[in-house]
Write an enzyme that holds these catalytic residues in place. Sequence first.
Site, PDB file in Angstrom:
ATOM      1  N   GLN A  94      75.463  10.761  33.258  1.00 38.66           N
ATOM      2  CA  GLN A  94      75.710  11.904  34.133  1.00 38.66           C
ATOM      3  C   GLN A  94      74.743  13.051  33.879  1.00 38.66           C
ATOM      4  OE1 GLN A  94      79.830  12.852  33.390  1.00 38.66           O
ATOM      5  NE2 GLN A  94      80.559  10.860  34.104  1.00 38.66           N
ATOM      6  N   HIS A 162      79.870  14.196  30.944  1.00 35.98           N
ATOM      7  CA  HIS A 162      80.529  15.506  30.890  1.00 35.98           C
ATOM      8  C   HIS A 162      79.633  16.620  30.357  1.00 35.98           C
ATOM      9  CE1 HIS A 162      84.553  13.067  30.573  1.00 35.98           C
ATOM     10  NE2 HIS A 162      83.846  12.805  31.657  1.00 35.98           N
ATOM     11  N   GLU A 255      91.718  19.480  38.209  1.00 35.89           N
ATOM     12  CA  GLU A 255      92.361  20.796  38.187  1.00 35.89           C
ATOM     13  C   GLU A 255      91.554  21.867  38.912  1.00 35.89           C
ATOM     14  OE1 GLU A 255      92.958  21.917  34.125  1.00 35.89           O
ATOM     15  OE2 GLU A 255      94.447  20.348  33.749  1.00 35.89           O
ATOM     16  N   TYR A 265      92.826  26.347  28.352  1.00 38.31           N
ATOM     17  CA  TYR A 265      93.242  25.585  29.544  1.00 38.31           C
ATOM     18  C   TYR A 265      93.781  24.197  29.216  1.00 38.31           C
ATOM     19  CZ  TYR A 265      91.721  29.530  32.193  1.00 38.31           C
ATOM     20  OH  TYR A 265      91.645  30.815  32.694  1.00 38.31           O
ATOM     21  N   TYR A 276      91.796   6.078  31.059  1.00 38.47           N
ATOM     22  CA  TYR A 276      91.393   5.137  32.099  1.00 38.47           C
ATOM     23  C   TYR A 276      92.065   3.769  31.951  1.00 38.47           C
ATOM     24  CZ  TYR A 276      87.987   8.619  33.488  1.00 38.47           C
ATOM     25  OH  TYR A 276      87.401   9.787  33.922  1.00 38.47           O
TER      26      TYR A 276
HETATM   27 CA    CA Z   1      93.968  22.032  32.012  1.00 35.97          CA
END
Ligand code: CA
Length: 382
Positions: A94, A162, A255, A265, A276
């Site tokens: 990524q 990520h 989210e 968070y 997964y």
């Molecule tokens: Ca969260």
Amino acid sequence: MDVLRMIRGVIGLACLGIASFACAQQYPATIQTRDYTLKVELLTNQVKNPWSIVWIDTDHALITEKNGGLRLWSKGRLLPNPVQGTPVVNSSGQGGLLDVAVDPDYKQNGWVYLSYSHVIGDQPKGPAMTRIVRGKIKNGAWSDQQVLFQAKPEHYRNGGVHFGCRIVFDSQNHLYFAIGERGNQDDAQRLDRPNGKIHRINRDGSIPKDNPFVGQPGVYESIWCFGNRNPQGLVIDPETGDIWSTEHGPMGGDELNWIRPGVNYGWPIITYGKNYNGTPVGQGITEREGLEQPVKQWTPSPALCGLDIVRGDPFPKWKGNLLAGALKFGEVKRIEIRDHQYVAEEVILKGMGRVRDVVVAPDGSIHVVLNGPDAILKLSRQ
Ligand SMILES: [Ca+2]
């Protein structure tokens, strides 16, 4: 002419949900949303793995390509050559050249900001971490580069997942960017690690003295909030100053978060997603005191990517709405927010490709960056 346009529009709509490459020839198309008829035009398909676009003014834009290309859109056409001498990126997985942003005072200072997957020694392969630089484009070449954020070498990570990473500015000279947890989920809870966080720095890379963790030993003082899995949507509401972010959950639990300083968070302690392989993440809980709930979560995961806010003249009924792209679902959601609460959403585009970025241009038109087929679409009011 109108009949022809209608026919084209019908063909375009008929393609929704069908393999998107089959629809690549169908622009311009029209889409009927609740409030407006949208005209969908192809801005360009001469880009490879485009990741983001930023408009400098109504005639000029910069576009990043994942493999490292920085392209200039100028007066209705894509210049054939990428900007020369841009940073070497690790584009495996990524990673790659990610976001591009221009300084709020670009006309005066010419600064262009990039986020990318960087390897120590500027190599194309190796342990990588998201890095933030700025530079200027002179005679088609990248110059005057300054490194604004770089992780400690020991915090670079193997694996290609990520990285984040969007760059946004507030009205007080701060720059915000996000780094995903790089597949090391527990790092998201550690303030001595840069990954799994949203950061705030000054535009010159220095640390604002009022950042929430300034002065604590061993921390990255650029951290603004933490416990974020992989934020790939970030925007500041120009009217309210509110910061919004979308992030990828694992399997489920994407989210939308209202971003505030020092807030945790929750990832990976709380999540609405699963691993997964279907097993719970950690203790499999969705809430705990002291950990912030998302404003909205989506299960299954649309793979949210790219976020902007409707502004300008063309769509007055949508003013202040969020526009969220989705890779897996191949859609753009229009999200209504009131008093920081989720109210409703409408899918305004679907079936034309994986949506990597959504950007509102200076004239208020909406630009959608697609991967597979690689293209940038322009949505305006019919
Ligand atoms: Ca969260």
